[in-house]
Write an enzyme that holds these catalytic residues in place. Structure first.
Site, PDB file in Angstrom:
ATOM      1  CB  SER A   1       3.237   3.701  -0.175  1.00 34.60           C
ATOM      2  OG  SER A   1       3.100   2.319  -0.399  1.00 34.60           O
TER       3      SER A   1
ATOM      4  CG  ASP B   1      -0.798   1.787  -7.307  1.00 32.02           C
ATOM      5  OD1 ASP B   1      -0.165   0.746  -7.085  1.00 32.02           O
ATOM      6  OD2 ASP B   1      -0.767   2.782  -6.579  1.00 32.02           O
TER       7      ASP B   1
ATOM      8  CG  HIS C   1       2.529   1.938  -5.308  1.00 33.91           C
ATOM      9  ND1 HIS C   1       1.229   2.069  -4.838  1.00 33.91           N
ATOM     10  CD2 HIS C   1       3.318   1.918  -4.205  1.00 33.91           C
ATOM     11  CE1 HIS C   1       1.243   2.116  -3.518  1.00 33.91           C
ATOM     12  NE2 HIS C   1       2.496   2.033  -3.110  1.00 33.91           N
TER      13      HIS C   1
END
Length: 205
Positions: free
Chosen positions: A102, A152, A183
């Site tokens: 991320s 996501d 995610h």
């Protein structure tokens, strides 16, 4: 930068640079490094920016909207930290593989976008395109693994494919792995990254 360095048993192996997601710490990805290569050096870094008390690697203006000026500054800061750490700990600066999730994947991608020799390769879990409208350095000889989720909500499939395309055009060798997930960082994508890493090692021995 706050960090952990664990010296590996084999100096010929890459140094694994671990870059956590928003709200994480330098401890978060250590189990993944052990699963990836338990003989490699590990350099795990904590982001210098706080967002509502949560560590990050650079500021954002809103969800999915990066503070570009801060991104550029923090990318330079991380690249210089890697130079210093290589000298301090005695690892090969030209043999660093980033593993980011991320926000950590975004700063790793930004290193590739801004500094030709910052990384030898990268494993990017749920990254976004760090910047648009800039010319990337020639990334010939660099290998990148992208793990993405088809559902996501933060990093859309279009975003992942665009990042792949931009890195391809800069001559990096890019592999993208899709999970029918959101995610979250999944065991399946970590295992897929491990298979990619084994092939990477074989090609670079």
């Amino acid at each position: 930068m706050k960090h952990i360095f664990n010296k590996g048993q084999d100096p010929t192996k890459p140094t694994l640079l671990l870059l956590h997601g928003t709200g994480g710490t330098e401890l978060d990805l250590l189990p993944i490094a052990g699963r990836m290569d338990d003989e490699a050096n590990v350099l795990s870094v904590r982001g210098n920016v706080l967002e509502n008390g949560m560590p990050r690697f650079f500021r954002r203006l809103a969800e999915g909207v990066f503070d570009e000026e801060d991104l550029i500054f923090r990318t330079k800061e991380l690249n210089e930290f890697l130079d210093e750490a290589a000298e301090k700990y005695g690892f090969d600066r030209n043999n660093v593989i980033a593993i980011g999730y991320s926000n950590g994947a975004n700063i790793a991608a930004s290193l590739l976008f801004h500094y030709q020799n910052a990384l030898k390769g990268a494993i990017l879990h749920h990254p976004m395109v760090p910047r648009r409208g800039i010319e990337l350095p020639d990334l010939s000889g660099k290998s990148v693994f992208i793990a993405a989720g088809t559902n996501d909500p933060i990093c859309s499939p279009t975003e992942s494919s665009e990042l792949q395309s931009l890195l391809d055009k800069a001559n990096a060798k890019v592999e993208i792995h899709w999970e029918n997930r959101g995610h979250q960082l999944t065991l399946e994508e970590v295992e897929a990254a491990g298979q990619w890493y084994k092939q990477f090692k074989l090609k670079n021995m």
